[in-house]
Design a protein around this motif. Structure first.
Motif: not given
Length: 294
Positions: A94-104, A143-150
């Protein structure tokens, strides 16, 4: 006298060129030998001892392993040796990515790219992915990959992520997916990026909680800049770490399918610029991961 000095200067130049030729030749031979060891290992598929404990019946006890990363592409740039090791042995990744990488301002695109890279790495995508993404990439929702935009976990240098918020989010992911093992960055975070380091402290905060003490957690060991950009040559130095760490549990994992690192990172097309192509080619993290138990 001038003729003698000219002759000595000529000999010096010849010796200097021969020395450089010897050095370059040695580096090439070592590089090729290192690649050969990795490729040979990919055909022989050694069992390894990491997550290889057996059940009573003799079969391998399958783990539910959660990779906790900061940005889309972290999984492809840094963790592919470990992901390949686990998927080839049938563990549930499983991968939990804690941001969408929106710096740019490319967060939505980068989120989509992570799902596509996850398919290359044999990690199935999250049920919350939008319908048009599923149709575009022919991905079955899981339910293997979750990407957050907190709002409090935005990508960027100088963006401090609260370890308590991180710990709560990670705990929810553990409960939802019955996770028994975590793999994440160490306290330097490979590149020193503050978001990588904050993810480490979020996991550590979680481990300090009494309810999650049974979770097994591993951190990706950061190396110095010379080893970091030594490509496959670093496999020889990394293999020494478990021998030297008498008081710590350390595992060295070779990338049994190094081509997947390039294929997965290429899915992050918004980030696949020339210097990242060089990074993937020359980074030791493409070829080997050293994991230390937290």
């Amino acid at each position: 006298m001038e003729t003698i000095f000219d002759g000595m200067n000529f000999l010096f130049q010849v010796h200097a060129r021969m020395a450089w030729l010897l050095i370059v030749s040695s580096v090439i031979v070592l590089w090729v030998a290192s690649l050969f060891k990795i490729i040979h290992g990919s055909y022989s598929l050694p069992k390894g001892t990491f997550f290889n404990n057996l059940k009573n019946g003799g079969s391998v006890n399958k783990r539910n392993v959660l990779f906790v990363v900061a940005h889309p592409d972290d999984e492809s740039m840094f963790f592919t040796p470990t992901i390949n090791y686990l998927t080839l042995r049938g563990h549930n990744v499983h991968i939990l990515c804690l941001s969408i990488g929106d710096a740019d301002g490319k967060g939505i695109t980068r989120k989509e790219e992570l799902y596509q890279a996850s398919a290359i790495l044999k990690v199935i995508c999250n049920v919350v992915v939008e319908a048009f993404i599923l149709a575009r990439y022919n991905v079955v929702p899981h339910q293997q990959v979750s990407v957050l935009d907190h709002p409090n976990l935005q990508d960027g240098f100088g963006k401090v992520w609260n370890d308590s918020i991180l710990a709560n989010i990670i705990e929810e992911e553990i409960t939802r997916n019955n996770i028994d093992s975590i793999i994440t960055f160490d306290n330097y975070g490979v590149s020193g990026h503050c978001n990588h380091r904050d993810v480490h402290y979020g996991v550590r905060k979680l481990l300090q909680a009494s309810s999650q003490r049974k979770i097994e957690a591993w951190e990706l060991v950061s190396t110095n800049i010379f080893r970091k950009y030594s490509g496959p040559v670093d496999i020889w130095l990394s293999s020494l770490n478990p021998m030297q760490s008498s008081h710590e549990v350390v595992h060295c994992l070779l990338n049994e399918q190094p081509r997947k690192s390039f294929l997965a990172m290429a899915q992050h097309s918004s980030q696949w610029v020339w210097f990242r192509k060089l990074f993937v080619a020359f980074s030791s993290y493409t070829y080997v991961n050293t994991l230390k138990k937290m």
